[in-house]
Design a protein around this motif. Sequence first.
Motif, short mmCIF file in Angstrom:
data_model
loop_
_atom_site.label_atom_id
_atom_site.label_comp_id
_atom_site.label_asym_id
_atom_site.label_seq_id
_atom_site.Cartn_x
_atom_site.Cartn_y
_atom_site.Cartn_z
N SER A 90 0.85 -1.20 0.00
CA SER A 90 0.00 0.00 0.00
C SER A 90 0.88 1.24 0.00
O SER A 90 2.10 1.16 -0.04
CB SER A 90 -0.90 0.00 1.25
OG SER A 90 -0.11 0.19 2.41
N ARG A 91 0.23 2.40 0.04
CA ARG A 91 0.94 3.67 0.15
C ARG A 91 1.11 4.10 1.61
O ARG A 91 1.49 5.23 1.88
CB ARG A 91 0.19 4.76 -0.62
CG ARG A 91 0.19 4.56 -2.13
CD ARG A 91 -0.35 5.79 -2.88
NE ARG A 91 -1.76 6.01 -2.64
CZ ARG A 91 -2.25 6.98 -1.90
NH1 ARG A 91 -1.45 7.83 -1.30
NH2 ARG A 91 -3.57 7.12 -1.73
N TYR A 93 2.93 3.74 5.50
CA TYR A 93 4.30 3.58 5.95
C TYR A 93 4.32 3.08 7.39
O TYR A 93 3.42 3.37 8.19
CB TYR A 93 5.06 4.92 5.89
CG TYR A 93 5.24 5.47 4.51
CD1 TYR A 93 6.32 5.11 3.71
CD2 TYR A 93 4.31 6.36 3.97
CE1 TYR A 93 6.49 5.61 2.44
CE2 TYR A 93 4.47 6.88 2.69
CZ TYR A 93 5.56 6.50 1.94
OH TYR A 93 5.72 7.00 0.67
N GLU A 131 8.59 0.32 -5.60
CA GLU A 131 7.16 0.62 -5.59
C GLU A 131 6.44 0.17 -6.85
O GLU A 131 5.23 0.09 -6.87
CB GLU A 131 6.95 2.13 -5.39
CG GLU A 131 7.46 2.62 -4.04
CD GLU A 131 7.18 4.09 -3.81
OE1 GLU A 131 6.57 4.68 -4.71
OE2 GLU A 131 7.55 4.62 -2.77
N GLN A 158 -3.77 5.07 2.92
CA GLN A 158 -4.58 4.29 1.98
C GLN A 158 -5.43 3.30 2.75
O GLN A 158 -4.94 2.65 3.69
CB GLN A 158 -3.66 3.55 0.99
CG GLN A 158 -4.40 2.69 -0.01
CD GLN A 158 -3.45 2.02 -0.98
OE1 GLN A 158 -2.36 2.48 -1.21
NE2 GLN A 158 -3.87 0.91 -1.54
N LYS A 313 4.01 13.37 2.32
CA LYS A 313 4.93 13.03 1.24
C LYS A 313 5.45 14.32 0.63
O LYS A 313 4.92 15.40 0.89
CB LYS A 313 4.26 12.18 0.16
CG LYS A 313 3.10 12.87 -0.55
CD LYS A 313 2.54 11.99 -1.64
CE LYS A 313 1.40 12.70 -2.37
NZ LYS A 313 0.86 11.90 -3.47
N ASP A 350 2.55 11.34 -12.17
CA ASP A 350 1.37 11.25 -11.31
C ASP A 350 0.15 11.81 -12.04
O ASP A 350 0.25 12.40 -13.12
CB ASP A 350 1.58 12.07 -10.02
CG ASP A 350 2.33 11.26 -8.96
OD1 ASP A 350 2.44 10.04 -9.13
OD2 ASP A 350 2.80 11.87 -7.99
#
Length: 601
Positions: A90-91, A93, A131, A158, A313, A350
């Motif tokens: 996932s995004r 951490y 990633e 996420q 981020k 992106d």
Amino acid sequence: MIILLKHMPAMLNPGEGESAEGVCASTQVGMYTVCTCGFVCMKVCGCVCWQGLEVVKGNFSRTFLRVGYHKIAEIPAGAGNISIQETIKSRNYLALQTQSGVSIINGNWVIDRPGIYTALGTQLTYRRPNEIRSRNGESITAPGPLTEDLHVYLIYQQPGPSIYYEYSLPLKTHPTAEPDIPSDILPLGVCIFPHKTAFLFCVSTLLPGKRQVFWQCVEQDSQATVPADLCDPATGPTNLEEDCNIQSCPAYWDVGEWSECSRRCGPGTQHRQAICRQVTHVQVNGTETAVTVAPVLCGSTDRPVTKSTCQLKICSQWEIRSEWSPCSVPCGVGQRSREVVCVSNLGDVDDDQECNMNLKPDTLQNCDMGACARSWFTSLWSQRCSAECGKGNQTRSVVCLMDHVTDLPLDSCEGERPPEGTLCDSGPCQNRLEWYTGPWGQCSTECGTGTQTRSLACIFINDGQMEVVDQLKCSSLSQPITAQPCTLKPCGVQWYITEWSSCSRSCNGGYRVREVRCLTDSIVPSDRCDPNSMPESREECNKQPCLAEIDPSCSDQYHNCVVVVQARLCIYPYYRSVCCASCSRAQKTYPNSFQKNYIRR
């Protein structure tokens, strides 16, 4: 001698496997497997546990959380073989902190690079697979043992996180404690004292509470339990309940969850509440009752931080990937474009929404290639006059074209349309007999070689007067043909020309130009015209000597006014001003060119 001694209360029983020697027992508490010894009294009571390791395992999963830090687990000091693994990529951490709140990995909204970090007496290996190519999530491992408690967090971004963790705890042998225990130290469970006849138990924790005292009748020498009727009832106990832990519980800071970061990317801030509370009562089932008290009771200097910097981020940035494209039109107003993409700090493209849309560079731009020139083009005059003697006519074709050779309607060109016919004179007619021919009929074909016919008559011409006579009178004359090949509109190609431009100089010799193009019958450019018959595109003009200027204030202010005259821009006030002398000379030489038949560029 028989005496009554205090004994362990009957309201709570020892754990499974418990004995007077304090044998350890395993109990299940929630998702953990916990080894207890003497109900957490092993140091005070001198219990004996077997040696070995106990593995603690756990899972953390939620569907939705607030964006920010969420505590997963607290790994106690002494733990080893630590493994924390994100089971679903996932995004999100992973993050680590010490018990005192010092960041080890990914703290304060700053995402660290994968690598080895030394802290709490061990080395923690932080891995974050590629990633794009990898399907594995983040992981943190450490051999241990930890010198302090380790707090494990998830930075939620996420939905649907899933974390698995496990670690090992050592089970060591604890020596028997000394028999004398200070009266102000009360255990949190049942304490068993070997070789002592008094057993104490407090129902509550550190809160004020009650403890029950039970008495037994024992023989003084052997310490063996005997029936109660052997003891003197008069010496029996009068108080079967005692107060315990009469001191108040200390106040503590109750810290809330961090709020969401004020920015989706880049440095931001987050807040949380810190309230000073004090526990006033604990139920038997473990639930607590707490009240809010003055912050001074918790210690203002120990107040937890309530505002912190954060960064989910690094912000993505706009990147221009190409130069402007050529204009979409060769003349007039069109558009040009370029490629602009949103790029992350890792260089990946992106979605545009990840970048600040207010700062996006333009991807489309208007471009002005200048006014489209529309000029009259004419073919060469026909070579024959329509009359054999006297006055007749010659003809030519006229078309309106733009710079990129597009056939326009005849009313689209500026200026007066050039004439398609002109007068011609074949010389005076004498008093004589002549064959008189009528006009040729229509050509049998639309282009190329066809056939056309005409009528024939014998005419007697006398001083300009014509009289039709018998054709026999003209028999001595060569009879004209009455049928011939014709090319009304030649198939293929022919040369087209524009009007001559103004002379480059008004005196002392200059030159003028015109455009010459080879076009097909459908007005399409071609290279199949005969080069030998190509009309001239340049010729000399105004060879007469120059005269002094009448008005000395009328002078050229532009370094190349010759081009202005050639392009016929003197019709505009601005160019007449900056090229006054050249435009004045050109107007004297070609006065009509300022009124009509000019070419606009």
